[in-house]
Design an enzyme around this catalytic site. Sequence first.
Site, short mmCIF file in Angstrom:
data_model
loop_
_atom_site.label_atom_id
_atom_site.label_comp_id
_atom_site.label_asym_id
_atom_site.label_seq_id
_atom_site.Cartn_x
_atom_site.Cartn_y
_atom_site.Cartn_z
CE LYS A 48 -0.43 -0.13 5.07
NZ LYS A 48 -1.27 -0.62 6.17
CE1 TYR A 269 12.21 32.55 4.65
CE2 TYR A 269 12.28 30.15 4.53
CZ TYR A 269 12.08 31.38 3.92
OH TYR A 269 11.75 31.44 2.61
CG MET A 317 8.33 24.44 0.16
SD MET A 317 7.23 25.49 -0.81
CE MET A 317 6.24 26.24 0.46
C1 LIG Z 1 -0.62 -1.75 6.73
C2 LIG Z 1 -1.25 -3.03 7.13
C3 LIG Z 1 -0.48 -4.17 7.31
C4 LIG Z 1 1.03 -4.17 7.28
O1 LIG Z 1 1.49 -3.71 8.52
P1 LIG Z 1 3.06 -3.54 8.82
O2 LIG Z 1 3.15 -3.32 10.28
O3 LIG Z 1 3.48 -2.36 8.02
O4 LIG Z 1 3.70 -4.80 8.37
C5 LIG Z 1 -1.13 -5.36 7.57
N1 LIG Z 1 -2.48 -5.41 7.65
C6 LIG Z 1 -3.26 -4.33 7.50
C7 LIG Z 1 -4.74 -4.44 7.61
C8 LIG Z 1 -2.67 -3.10 7.24
O5 LIG Z 1 -3.44 -2.01 7.10
#
Ligand SMILES: *Cc1c(COP(=O)(O)O)cnc(C)c1O
Length: 375
Positions: A48, A269, A317
């Site tokens: 993801k 800054y 930035m």
């Molecule tokens: C992000 C996620 C994972 C992976 O978790 P990690 O700790 O990054 O390995 C597993 N299951 C679900 C439902 C997640 O949202």
Amino acid sequence: MTAVLPAALPAGLSRMPAPTLQTIPDAVTANVVAIRSATASHIMAVVKADGYGHGAVAVARAAVDAGATWLGVTDAADATELRAASIDVPILAWLNPAGVDAVQVAMDRVDIGVGSVDELRRLVSDAWAPVRVHLHADTGMSRGGCSIDEWPELLRTARDARDRVEVVGIMGHLPRADEADPAANAAAVTRMRHVRDMALRAGLGPVIVHLAATAGALHDPATHFDMVRIGAGLVGIDPSGTTSLHGASRWTAAVVHSTRVNAGAAVGYAGAYVTRHATNLSVIGVGYADGIPRELSSEAGVEIGGRRHPIVGRVSMDQIVVDTGDRVVPHGTIATIFGPDGGEVPSAQDWARWAGTIPHTIVTGIGPRVRRSVA
Ligand SMILES: *Cc1c(COP(=O)(O)O)cnc(C)c1O
């Protein structure tokens, strides 16, 4: 004594390497090997958020080559690019913030995580081909997943819609995902067994049962069931901070400008930093728009030519200023913001500590101006 680093560029050439985040697939491979030594269960590689900022396809490919047998994403739409890259293992999408496109899901062969009766009904009514689903139970987070009270109705709804949905999995999620302590997971494991047994009694199955993410996979075999879902671990992060994995990326950027200043020079800054001695300063062309956290402890630094040099003054930035002390650093010299090397090269974990956050936010927060490459 003044040290002058060798000129990094031929004289007269003004082009410099762009700030670059390089993904290191061999590190992902080594991390999957480490996870495999901790569990006999299937490994789902969670890619993801574009593979935790490392590039979903590069990470997925390395993970599958190293033995991961599933992929996980939040949004089913993320599967399209993985299928286009000829990755063929099952893919599960469990959040679907943009809803589920029934046509795309069928074409890309995506399994859908379903956490409520309502969601399941919508999926059934939209589906034009049978959909594979993983029923998601709330195992203690109150953040998605079906409550134990609603679970029997979810099972009934799934059973009644058998011609439209095929239940292939049961999933939960560990709330104490950052702990290496098995006692913290006991309640979730008990809940998981309970919801699994109810599903089997309802005549659903066989199902693949999965609960653990990286920390559970590394530290608590009782959480493993049939599969573990590994995201952070792929890119070198043990959320519990107790196992050292391999950092899977290196962020480099060139020094774009160097200058010598006297004692008493205000830097950046608001003049938030004032030099105490005459010193050399180098400007690096990445700032908070690129993912450098603006709130940093005074320990924060980058590696240049084998040495760590502190970041001084406010993060802008588009740039940061580094105090290189006695060293004169020619423009074009490459600085390492973070990398897997250790020693003088900071890690994503170091950045997290300096910013009072977790390494996940560092690696997923790198902006679009930073060029991506794969080692
Ligand atoms: C992000 C996620 C994972 C992976 O978790 P990690 O700790 O990054 O390995 C597993 N299951 C679900 C439902 C997640 O949202």
